[in-house]
Design a protein around this motif. Structure first.
Motif, PDB file in Angstrom:
ATOM      1  N   PHE A 111     -11.169  -3.373 -16.803  1.00 44.37           N
ATOM      2  CA  PHE A 111      -9.783  -3.769 -16.512  1.00 44.37           C
ATOM      3  C   PHE A 111      -9.757  -5.076 -15.707  1.00 44.37           C
ATOM      4  O   PHE A 111      -8.999  -5.997 -16.021  1.00 44.37           O
ATOM      5  CB  PHE A 111      -9.079  -2.635 -15.752  1.00 44.37           C
ATOM      6  N   VAL A 112     -10.605  -5.155 -14.684  1.00 45.53           N
ATOM      7  CA  VAL A 112     -10.632  -6.369 -13.855  1.00 45.53           C
ATOM      8  C   VAL A 112     -11.030  -7.567 -14.732  1.00 45.53           C
ATOM      9  O   VAL A 112     -10.372  -8.617 -14.711  1.00 45.53           O
ATOM     10  CB  VAL A 112     -11.600  -6.210 -12.652  1.00 45.53           C
ATOM     11  N   ASP A 113     -12.074  -7.391 -15.539  1.00 46.19           N
ATOM     12  CA  ASP A 113     -12.546  -8.498 -16.391  1.00 46.19           C
ATOM     13  C   ASP A 113     -11.457  -8.972 -17.360  1.00 46.19           C
ATOM     14  O   ASP A 113     -11.330 -10.157 -17.647  1.00 46.19           O
ATOM     15  CB  ASP A 113     -13.789  -8.065 -17.187  1.00 46.19           C
ATOM     16  N   TRP A 139      -3.758  -3.105  -6.165  1.00 51.94           N
ATOM     17  CA  TRP A 139      -4.710  -2.076  -5.711  1.00 51.94           C
ATOM     18  C   TRP A 139      -4.373  -0.690  -6.269  1.00 51.94           C
ATOM     19  O   TRP A 139      -5.275   0.009  -6.754  1.00 51.94           O
ATOM     20  CB  TRP A 139      -4.816  -2.078  -4.179  1.00 51.94           C
ATOM     21  N   PRO A 140      -3.090  -0.274  -6.240  1.00 49.98           N
ATOM     22  CA  PRO A 140      -2.783   1.026  -6.858  1.00 49.98           C
ATOM     23  C   PRO A 140      -3.163   1.082  -8.340  1.00 49.98           C
ATOM     24  O   PRO A 140      -3.543   2.144  -8.853  1.00 49.98           O
ATOM     25  CB  PRO A 140      -1.266   1.165  -6.657  1.00 49.98           C
ATOM     26  N   SER A 141      -3.121  -0.070  -9.055  1.00 50.48           N
ATOM     27  CA  SER A 141      -3.527  -0.070 -10.476  1.00 50.48           C
ATOM     28  C   SER A 141      -5.025   0.219 -10.594  1.00 50.48           C
ATOM     29  O   SER A 141      -5.457   0.951 -11.489  1.00 50.48           O
ATOM     30  CB  SER A 141      -3.215  -1.411 -11.146  1.00 50.48           C
ATOM     31  N   LEU A 142      -5.820  -0.353  -9.679  1.00 50.57           N
ATOM     32  CA  LEU A 142      -7.269  -0.085  -9.721  1.00 50.57           C
ATOM     33  C   LEU A 142      -7.565   1.388  -9.426  1.00 50.57           C
ATOM     34  O   LEU A 142      -8.555   1.941  -9.913  1.00 50.57           O
ATOM     35  CB  LEU A 142      -8.010  -0.970  -8.713  1.00 50.57           C
ATOM     36  N   MET A 143      -6.694   2.006  -8.621  1.00 50.99           N
ATOM     37  CA  MET A 143      -6.907   3.424  -8.276  1.00 50.99           C
ATOM     38  C   MET A 143      -6.597   4.350  -9.451  1.00 50.99           C
ATOM     39  O   MET A 143      -7.005   5.505  -9.460  1.00 50.99           O
ATOM     40  CB  MET A 143      -6.034   3.823  -7.075  1.00 50.99           C
ATOM     41  N   MET A 144      -5.850   3.851 -10.441  1.00 54.79           N
ATOM     42  CA  MET A 144      -5.516   4.701 -11.595  1.00 54.79           C
ATOM     43  C   MET A 144      -6.758   5.243 -12.291  1.00 54.79           C
ATOM     44  O   MET A 144      -6.715   6.277 -12.939  1.00 54.79           O
ATOM     45  CB  MET A 144      -4.714   3.903 -12.633  1.00 54.79           C
TER      46      MET A 144
END
Ligand code: BYC
Length: 323
Positions: A236-238, A200-205
């Protein structure tokens, strides 16, 4: 930092020239005229980026003395050194906008400029070194490859080299995790636990959702940013889901699933309240990161003094023809 005042007619001509350069997707260079707000936006973003690289040395640096083998230690040392280099290219790019390195450092230390939220999380196990390489450098690549085409020349050119090194970092992280996943049950559990903490912190970047991103529209109109925060988060998720499958880890999001209609993965909402808290200085490691940075800056005062004295002496000698 502000441009020299100009007559209204001259200003209009300069603005038209600037607009035309941006419309052609060409580059603005340091000596070109630019609107004050464009300059301010660049200083803000490039400085935040530089500070992130420098503060980002701390979480991984935590494991240099405890790496499990000489090979892993050499790899980690080289990676952390690369991050220092990235910080220096970026500070140099920022200095071309008329702000000094000392001013930028002061803005970081006084809290007037930010650094990436991700570095306010702790590195609790050695697997975190691999997870940072895979997820954090992976997110950095998604965000930074489009920045190679940013409209400000020195920033774009710095990004090209940085992205090459970040790609290498991502591979080393993935290779480390893959090695651990081929190891014992304990090692596999360590990788999964690390991914659970960093996902989750990576998605917040990528920053707040587009609807709550005050700077995005203008930065995109100026070609400073080439994609929105949400577009890059999706990319990024994909990119990451198939890598997680190959690795054999589960990403901690029950809402994560392929959406054939959109041809993208659907995913859950990060905890934006946690993000806001981290930005306000209340993340798990904010105080520790800043205290460490401040102490390092103070400890380095003698190096700066010696370098300044040496430069003055060298200039003096050159004037007098002494070698
Ligand atoms: N953390 O309007 P928004 C690395 C701030 S280094 C903290 O969307 P913008 C690496 C934002 O600054 C990674 N603050 O802003 C290093 C703004 O506040 P201000 C660093 C964040 O600029 C070592 C406010 O929130 N990468 O990868 O249009 C080892 C509203 O946001 C964050 C870069 O800096 C955040 N995550 O878009 C391994 C890349 N997100 O400034 C890896 C360059 C937002 O108005 N930067 N904020 O007070 C960018 O691409 C953009 O600045 C961002 C934000 C996408 C980050």
């Amino acid at each position: 930092m502000a441009a020299t005042p100009v007559e209204p007619a001259e200003r209009e001509r300069l603005q038209a020239g600037f607009d035309a350069t941006i419309a052609r997707a060409d580059r603005i260079e340091p000596r070109d005229w630019m609107p004050d707000d464009y300059r301010r936006t660049l200083v803000r973003q490039i400085a935040q980026h530089a500070h992130s690289e420098i503060i980002g040395m701390q979480p991984e640096g935590n494991w240099i003395g405890r790496a499990p083998s000489l090979r892993r230690k050499a790899i980690l040392l080289a990676k952390v050194q690369d991050e220092a280099g990235h910080g220096l290219y970026l500070y140099s790019a920022c200095e071309t906008l008329g702000v000094s390195r000392a001013e930028l450092t002061e803005m970081l230390l006084s809290g007037r400029q930010k650094y990436s939220s991700i570095f306010n999380y702790p590195t609790l196990s050695y697997a975190d070194v691999g997870t940072i390489g895979w997820l954090v450098d992976g997110a950095a690549i998604c965000n930074q490859v489009p920045l190679c085409r940013t409209s400000y020349g020195p920033y774009g050119r710095a990004m090209i080299r940085i992205c090459k090194e970040e790609s290498f970092h991502q591979r080393q992280g993935y290779e480390l995790l893959m090695t651990m996943m081929r190891g014992t049950d304990g090692q596999r559990a360590m990788v999964q636990e690390s991914v659970d903490r960093f996902w989750w912190p990576s998605l917040m970047m990528f920053g707040p959702p587009d609807a709550e991103s005050p700077n995005s529209a203008r930065s995109m109109a100026w070609g400073v940013k080439r994609n929105s925060n949400d577009e890059l988060r999706q990319k990024f998720v994909d990119m990451t889901v198939p890598q997680a499958e190959a690795l054999g880890v589960t990403l901690p999001d029950p809402a994560l699933r392929w959406n054939a209609e959109r041809a993208h993965y659907d995913f859950g909402e990060p905890d934006w309240e946690e993000f806001a808290q981290v930005l306000r200085g209340n993340g798990p490691c904010n105080a520790q990161r800043m205290a460490h940075r401040r102490a390092a800056h103070e400890d380095g005062a003698w190096v700066r003094e010696a370098a300044t004295a040496f430069a003055a002496r060298t200039a003096e000698n050159a004037k007098e023809g002494v070698r």
